[in-house]
Design an enzyme around this catalytic site. Structure first.
Site, PDB file in Angstrom:
ATOM      1  N   ARG A   1       1.272   3.672   1.909  1.00  0.00           N
ATOM      2  CA  ARG A   1       1.848   4.092   3.184  1.00  0.00           C
ATOM      3  C   ARG A   1       2.978   3.168   3.653  1.00  0.00           C
ATOM      4  O   ARG A   1       3.610   3.431   4.669  1.00  0.00           O
ATOM      5  CB  ARG A   1       0.770   4.167   4.275  1.00  0.00           C
ATOM      6  CG  ARG A   1      -0.002   5.476   4.266  1.00  0.00           C
ATOM      7  CD  ARG A   1      -0.851   5.630   5.512  1.00  0.00           C
ATOM      8  NE  ARG A   1      -0.041   5.677   6.727  1.00  0.00           N
ATOM      9  CZ  ARG A   1      -0.546   5.612   7.960  1.00  0.00           C
ATOM     10  NH1 ARG A   1      -1.848   5.482   8.135  1.00  0.00           N
ATOM     11  NH2 ARG A   1       0.243   5.663   9.015  1.00  0.00           N
ATOM     12  N   LYS A   2       3.239   2.106   2.914  1.00  0.00           N
ATOM     13  CA  LYS A   2       4.282   1.180   3.320  1.00  0.00           C
ATOM     14  C   LYS A   2       5.641   1.639   2.792  1.00  0.00           C
ATOM     15  O   LYS A   2       5.745   2.550   1.984  1.00  0.00           O
ATOM     16  CB  LYS A   2       3.945  -0.231   2.827  1.00  0.00           C
ATOM     17  CG  LYS A   2       2.579  -0.739   3.309  1.00  0.00           C
ATOM     18  CD  LYS A   2       2.437  -0.637   4.819  1.00  0.00           C
ATOM     19  CE  LYS A   2       1.158  -1.284   5.351  1.00  0.00           C
ATOM     20  NZ  LYS A   2      -0.057  -0.489   5.115  1.00  0.00           N
ATOM     21  N   VAL A   3       6.711   0.976   3.238  1.00  0.00           N
ATOM     22  CA  VAL A   3       8.072   1.407   2.878  1.00  0.00           C
ATOM     23  C   VAL A   3       8.285   1.323   1.372  1.00  0.00           C
ATOM     24  O   VAL A   3       8.864   2.223   0.763  1.00  0.00           O
ATOM     25  CB  VAL A   3       9.124   0.569   3.633  1.00  0.00           C
ATOM     26  CG1 VAL A   3      10.532   0.949   3.191  1.00  0.00           C
ATOM     27  CG2 VAL A   3       8.975   0.779   5.134  1.00  0.00           C
TER      28      VAL A   3
ATOM     29  N   HIS B   1       0.848  -1.187   0.000  1.00  0.00           N
ATOM     30  CA  HIS B   1       0.000   0.000   0.000  1.00  0.00           C
ATOM     31  C   HIS B   1       0.891   1.248   0.000  1.00  0.00           C
ATOM     32  O   HIS B   1       2.044   1.198   0.462  1.00  0.00           O
ATOM     33  CB  HIS B   1      -0.890  -0.046   1.256  1.00  0.00           C
ATOM     34  CG  HIS B   1      -1.837   1.085   1.399  1.00  0.00           C
ATOM     35  ND1 HIS B   1      -1.475   2.281   1.996  1.00  0.00           N
ATOM     36  CD2 HIS B   1      -3.138   1.218   1.045  1.00  0.00           C
ATOM     37  CE1 HIS B   1      -2.512   3.094   1.998  1.00  0.00           C
ATOM     38  NE2 HIS B   1      -3.527   2.490   1.420  1.00  0.00           N
TER      39      HIS B   1
END
Length: 378
Positions: free
Chosen positions: A178-180, A176
């Site tokens: 918002r992930k790294v 997603h």
């Protein structure tokens, strides 16, 4: 100031262009390349890309045979998808409280909640911090339970040198925004179990197995595949993973220094087992501070913030279906009410860090001053 901004450059465009030139847009060779890169990175024998981490979790549990009558022990402080997939399979999510320092599953509470119906333990590596896996794995072994690691936030997180998502029976990752690293939407399952891998592969694509030119459909499977366009993004993002982790850890360290003097704010901790990648910078506020008011005040300063995540036992669906009441799991309940996620992304500069720390200090000071005035009036 945004909560998060995904980091991309020319490499994503180059990899996507290659796919567009082939005309092969559904799951194909770029997805396979992405799977091989991730499996090699975390040290897993098999990796299977999926359309999201939610479908990865659902597929992993379905492949393990979870169904009606089974119980899955779920870390309570998590995004609802972790528990929703259990309900969707007709099983019962048994919520487990967390440790407030790491926001991850409390092994002592886990042990208390195991019953003869327990089938899988589902710890969550919260915000890029690993759960304490040694006692969890020991409990699982003693009770003959599978472990599905929700590593949605933890690609690259380590526990005593081992990668999250590659310690249990299965692991599930999210890509997603918002992930790294991100593919927009997307997920991945990892496992070392060859029989389980075969079943995951079967169920991921309609339950069909190729025989010559055609398929034979052995199961009522799912369409949980990842497109090759998103797989191409994943290939480019994997090339950046080590740098992204290093950058986020450095920024988190600078934020910790700038915020160390702010009273009433517990900053993220580096656990004894190390390996925190700071997918999100999540603080815990004293009960004297109004978290929701703080979110509003920070946004008025053009600083986006939000809660940490949700306590499952506090949500109406799980209260209605399983009889939970707010506060049944006190640590998770407090984290749900008092956690605050602050901006952290690779493009942040010194002035952004200064603005963020100053803004947080200002809203905390305003609330504490108001609290003192109210005490004087009383």
């Amino acid at each position: 100031m945004r909560l998060n901004i995904p980091y991309t450059d020319h490499r994503e465009l180059e990899e996507i262009a290659k796919v567009l030139q082939t005309g092969y847009f559904t799951q194909g060779p770029k997805v396979v390349e992405f799977e091989k890169m991730l499996a090699a990175y975390v040290g897993a024998r098999y990796a299977f890309a999926t359309s999201s981490c939610t479908t990865a979790l659902h597929l992993a549990l379905a492949a393990w045979g979870v169904g009606p009558g089974d119980e899955v022990l779920v870390a309570d402080f998590t995004f609802p998808a972790t528990a929703n997939v259990v309900v969707q399979l007709g099983a019962v999510p048994v919520m487990v409280d967390i440790c407030l320092d790491t926001f991850t599953m409390d092994p002592a509470d886990l042990e208390r909640r195991i019953t003869p119906r327990s089938k899988v333990i589902l710890p969550v590596h919260a915000f890029g911090c690993s759960a304490d896996m040694d006692p969890i794995l020991e409990i699982a072994k003693r009770h003959n339970l599978a472990v599905l690691e929700d590593a949605a936030c933890a690609i690259g997180t380590t526990y005593k040198g081992r990668f999250c998502g590659a310690m249990g029976t299965m692991g599930a990752y999210s890509f997603h925004p918002r992930k790294v690293i991100t593919t927009g939407e997307g997920g991945m399952i990892t496992t070392d179990d060859s029989d389980l891998a075969e079943r995951i592969q079967l169920l991921r694509s309609h339950g069909g197995k190729r025989t010559g030119y055609w398929f034979e459909y052995e199961e009522a499977g799912y369409n949980y595949r990842l497109s090759d366009i998103l797989g191409a993004m994943g290939v480019a993002q994997m090339e950046k993973l080590d740098w992204l982790i290093e950058r986020k850890r450095a920024l988190a360290g600078e934020l910790r220094q700038r915020m160390a003097h702010i009273p009433g704010v517990q900053l993220p901790v580096e656990p004894a087992w190390g390996g925190h990648i700071y997918q999100s910078f999540v603080t815990l506020l004293d009960d004297s501070l109004d978290r929701d008011r703080m979110v509003a005040d920070l946004r008025a300063m053009d600083i986006e913030s939000t809660l940490g995540t949700y306590a499952m036992h506090d949500q109406p669906i799980f209260q209605r279906l399983f009889g939970y009441r707010s506060g049944d799991l006190p640590n998770s309940h407090r984290a749900f009410r008092q956690s605050l996620t602050l901006p952290l992304y690779p493009q942040m500069e010194e002035r952004d860090l200064d603005q963020l720390a100053a803004g947080l200090a200002q809203v905390v000071a305003a609330q504490r001053s108001k609290g003192r005035k109210n005490e004087d009036l009383s």
